[in-house]
Design a protein around this motif. Structure first.
Motif, PDB file in Angstrom:
ATOM      1  N   PRO A 249       1.026  -1.288   0.241  1.00 39.56           N
ATOM      2  CA  PRO A 249       0.229  -0.370   0.170  1.00 39.56           C
ATOM      3  C   PRO A 249       1.099   1.133  -0.459  1.00 39.56           C
ATOM      4  N   TYR A 250       2.187   1.145  -0.394  1.00 39.89           N
ATOM      5  CA  TYR A 250       3.045   2.564  -0.137  1.00 39.89           C
ATOM      6  C   TYR A 250       2.694   3.516  -1.490  1.00 39.89           C
ATOM      7  N   PRO A 251       2.494   4.627  -1.337  1.00 40.20           N
ATOM      8  CA  PRO A 251       2.542   5.051  -2.561  1.00 40.20           C
ATOM      9  C   PRO A 251       3.696   5.809  -3.504  1.00 40.20           C
ATOM     10  N   THR A 252       3.703   5.577  -4.275  1.00 41.35           N
ATOM     11  CA  THR A 252       4.904   6.081  -5.289  1.00 41.35           C
ATOM     12  C   THR A 252       4.168   6.993  -5.962  1.00 41.35           C
ATOM     13  N   TRP A 253       5.485   8.034  -6.349  1.00 36.32           N
ATOM     14  CA  TRP A 253       4.633   9.277  -7.979  1.00 36.32           C
ATOM     15  C   TRP A 253       4.756   8.240  -8.402  1.00 36.32           C
ATOM     16  N   GLY A 254       5.475   7.274  -9.664  1.00 39.07           N
ATOM     17  CA  GLY A 254       5.300   6.669 -10.885  1.00 39.07           C
ATOM     18  C   GLY A 254       4.154   5.619 -10.378  1.00 39.07           C
ATOM     19  N   GLY A 255       4.060   5.068  -9.501  1.00 41.77           N
ATOM     20  CA  GLY A 255       1.981   4.141  -9.329  1.00 41.77           C
ATOM     21  C   GLY A 255       1.045   5.333  -9.145  1.00 41.77           C
ATOM     22  N   MET A 256       1.012   6.317  -8.742  1.00 38.48           N
ATOM     23  CA  MET A 256       0.353   7.317  -8.762  1.00 38.48           C
ATOM     24  C   MET A 256       0.120   7.172 -10.608  1.00 38.48           C
ATOM     25  N   LEU A 257       0.941   7.747 -10.835  1.00 42.65           N
ATOM     26  CA  LEU A 257       1.062   8.086 -12.442  1.00 42.65           C
ATOM     27  C   LEU A 257       0.245   6.711 -13.588  1.00 42.65           C
ATOM     28  N   SER A 258       0.586   5.975 -13.438  1.00 40.15           N
ATOM     29  CA  SER A 258       0.210   4.925 -13.821  1.00 40.15           C
ATOM     30  C   SER A 258      -0.581   4.288 -13.124  1.00 40.15           C
ATOM     31  N   GLY A 259      -1.532   3.948 -12.012  1.00 35.89           N
ATOM     32  CA  GLY A 259      -2.977   3.637 -11.534  1.00 35.89           C
ATOM     33  C   GLY A 259      -3.612   4.406 -11.977  1.00 35.89           C
ATOM     34  N   ASN A 260      -4.189   5.498 -10.982  1.00 37.73           N
ATOM     35  CA  ASN A 260      -5.225   6.037 -11.033  1.00 37.73           C
ATOM     36  C   ASN A 260      -4.968   7.117 -12.211  1.00 37.73           C
ATOM     37  N   GLY A 261      -3.814   7.501 -11.892  1.00 39.04           N
ATOM     38  CA  GLY A 261      -3.631   8.857 -13.071  1.00 39.04           C
ATOM     39  C   GLY A 261      -4.011   8.846 -14.576  1.00 39.04           C
ATOM     40  N   ARG A 262      -4.272   7.404 -15.173  1.00 38.03           N
ATOM     41  CA  ARG A 262      -4.242   7.119 -16.539  1.00 38.03           C
ATOM     42  C   ARG A 262      -5.707   6.349 -16.170  1.00 38.03           C
ATOM     43  N   THR A 263      -5.465   5.639 -15.558  1.00 40.66           N
ATOM     44  CA  THR A 263      -7.645   5.701 -15.438  1.00 40.66           C
ATOM     45  C   THR A 263      -8.355   7.097 -14.797  1.00 40.66           C
ATOM     46  N   TYR A 264      -8.155   7.696 -14.854  1.00 39.95           N
ATOM     47  CA  TYR A 264      -9.361   8.642 -14.608  1.00 39.95           C
ATOM     48  C   TYR A 264      -8.904  10.339 -15.077  1.00 39.95           C
ATOM     49  N   MET A 265      -7.785  10.221 -16.301  1.00 40.04           N
ATOM     50  CA  MET A 265      -7.470  11.381 -15.921  1.00 40.04           C
ATOM     51  C   MET A 265      -8.340  12.152 -17.272  1.00 40.04           C
ATOM     52  N   LEU A 266      -9.373  11.635 -17.568  1.00 42.39           N
ATOM     53  CA  LEU A 266      -9.879  11.824 -18.044  1.00 42.39           C
ATOM     54  C   LEU A 266     -10.890  13.441 -17.047  1.00 42.39           C
ATOM     55  N   GLN A 267     -11.272  12.224 -16.276  1.00 41.28           N
ATOM     56  CA  GLN A 267     -12.305  12.727 -14.977  1.00 41.28           C
ATOM     57  C   GLN A 267     -11.436  13.624 -14.293  1.00 41.28           C
ATOM     58  N   GLY A 268     -10.376  12.747 -14.116  1.00 41.71           N
ATOM     59  CA  GLY A 268      -9.489  14.092 -13.026  1.00 41.71           C
ATOM     60  C   GLY A 268      -8.461  14.068 -13.206  1.00 41.71           C
ATOM     61  N   PRO A 269      -8.126  15.388 -14.386  1.00 45.00           N
ATOM     62  CA  PRO A 269      -6.032  15.216 -14.733  1.00 45.00           C
ATOM     63  C   PRO A 269      -5.537  15.600 -13.399  1.00 45.00           C
ATOM     64  N   TRP A 270      -6.209  15.824 -12.535  1.00 44.68           N
ATOM     65  CA  TRP A 270      -5.091  16.006 -10.723  1.00 44.68           C
ATOM     66  C   TRP A 270      -4.423  15.231 -10.353  1.00 44.68           C
ATOM     67  N   LEU A 271      -5.226  14.240 -10.211  1.00 43.11           N
ATOM     68  CA  LEU A 271      -4.780  12.971 -10.691  1.00 43.11           C
ATOM     69  C   LEU A 271      -2.952  12.399 -11.024  1.00 43.11           C
ATOM     70  N   ALA A 272      -3.109  12.313 -12.273  1.00 46.54           N
ATOM     71  CA  ALA A 272      -1.530  12.305 -13.112  1.00 46.54           C
ATOM     72  C   ALA A 272      -0.935  13.907 -12.837  1.00 46.54           C
ATOM     73  N   LEU A 273      -1.635  15.387 -12.826  1.00 44.95           N
ATOM     74  CA  LEU A 273      -0.859  16.528 -12.404  1.00 44.95           C
ATOM     75  C   LEU A 273       0.052  16.343 -11.238  1.00 44.95           C
ATOM     76  N   ALA A 274      -0.389  16.403 -10.456  1.00 46.14           N
ATOM     77  CA  ALA A 274       0.114  16.253  -8.722  1.00 46.14           C
ATOM     78  C   ALA A 274       1.457  15.109  -8.961  1.00 46.14           C
ATOM     79  N   PRO A 275       1.085  14.163  -9.054  1.00 42.70           N
ATOM     80  CA  PRO A 275       2.524  12.908  -9.072  1.00 42.70           C
ATOM     81  C   PRO A 275       3.701  13.125  -9.846  1.00 42.70           C
ATOM     82  N   GLY A 276       3.390  13.804 -11.252  1.00 42.88           N
ATOM     83  CA  GLY A 276       3.852  14.690 -11.831  1.00 42.88           C
ATOM     84  C   GLY A 276       4.926  15.729 -11.654  1.00 42.88           C
ATOM     85  N   LEU A 277       3.876  16.356 -11.506  1.00 45.15           N
ATOM     86  CA  LEU A 277       5.051  18.203 -11.164  1.00 45.15           C
ATOM     87  C   LEU A 277       5.688  17.510  -9.905  1.00 45.15           C
TER      88      LEU A 277
END
Length: 305
Positions: A249-277
């Motif tokens: 369950p450890y959160p990592t920036w790369g894992g956040m980009l790959s998981g929720n960041g890609r799946t919900y990119m259209l509904q919530g672009p901040w999911l990829a924007l926050a860890p990417g920044l």
């Protein structure tokens, strides 16, 4: 005949002088960094901020790293959740802070291991030369012929994904490749007069390496350490993006980009924007700080001004 009193009295050195000298050198370094290398100083400040948040993530994060609130799913950034929330209602700011903790542990540990390996291989190869240098450098050439990402994937597939496997593998990959930088610095140092003087009075090779060679290659080692931190963080994020990094369950920036960041990119672009920044900012800050260190510690760069 009685000796003159002045000839028998040794000069008294204040006990606090070495500490004061170290403090004055540190103060000179900080002033020079902020006056002449302002971009590097900004990078150092940003890197220290991420380091601070990573070390004290348990105290600074407003929510738990896996604290779920289904009533706050996919909320846009707000005062209550500055980075928004994910599909499970978890606070992205808290998860990015805990991700910084993982990145700090991996980055600093990998940099320490890789710098030690680079110093050990580079100093031995560069100082002894001859057949030793030829054998060591052919091993380094063979090692560097393997793509780093392929090696990481194979290790993760065979031994499983985990922080220990990632740290050891990245330390070997970065350390063996970086030994060439240390070797080139040692080759330029070993022909100096003080090395020949130490040999002429019978100093052993380990003593020469420890007392004379190592202190004169500290500058490239420091630069190598800083650059290795950014490389390790980026490599770990790439592995996590591929699903081979630090497991849940450890959160990592790369894992956040790959998981929720890609799946919900259209509904919530901040999911990829926050860890990417966060990832972009910390790697850029470390790189510009490393460049500033190189310019300040390299005599050739200082002499060109």
């Amino acid at each position: 005949m009685q000796a003159h009193p002045a000839a028998t009295v040794a000069p008294v050195v204040p006990a606090g002088r070495p500490a004061k000298a170290k403090r004055s050198q540190l103060g000179w370094f900080v002033r020079k960094l902020f006056r002449e290398k302002r971009l590097g100083a900004a990078g150092a400040v940003i890197a220290l901020v991420f380091l601070f948040f990573g070390l004290f993530a348990n105290l600074l994060a407003p929510y738990g790293m896996n604290e779920v609130d289904m009533g706050a799913r996919l909320q846009a950034p707000s005062w209550g959740h500055p980075f928004g929330t994910d599909n499970l209602g978890r606070d992205l700011l808290s998860r990015c802070i805990y991700g910084a903790q993982i990145s700090v542990v991996i980055g600093l540990t990998v940099a320490a291991i890789s710098t030690f390996i680079s110093a050990a291989i580079g100093i031995v190869s560069g100082y002894f030369g001859g057949k030793v240098d030829m054998v060591v450098q052919r091993f380094v050439d063979a090692w560097m012929s393997f793509p780093g990402l392929i090696v990481l994937i194979v290790v993760a597939s065979v031994f499983g994904s985990g922080i220990t496997q990632i740290i050891v593998t990245l330390g070997l990959l970065i350390g063996i490749g970086g030994s060439r930088i240390v070797r080139s610095a040692v080759v330029s140092v070993r022909e100096d007069m003080y090395i020949h003087a130490a040999k002429s009075i019978g100093a052993s090779a380990p003593r020469i390496l420890w007392r004379h060679v190592l202190p004169n290659v500290i500058a490239p080692l420091i630069v190598l350490f800083t650059s290795s931190v950014g490389t390790a963080i980026l490599a770990e994020s790439g592995l996590s993006f591929l699903g081979l990094g630090v497991p849940p369950p450890y959160p990592t920036w790369g894992g956040m980009l790959s998981g929720n960041g890609r799946t919900y990119m259209l509904q919530g672009p901040w999911l990829a924007l926050a860890p990417g920044l966060c990832l972009t900012l910390v790697v850029y800050a470390i790189n510009v700080f490393g460049d500033a260190l190189r310019d300040m510690l390299d005599p050739r760069m200082r002499g060109s001004r």
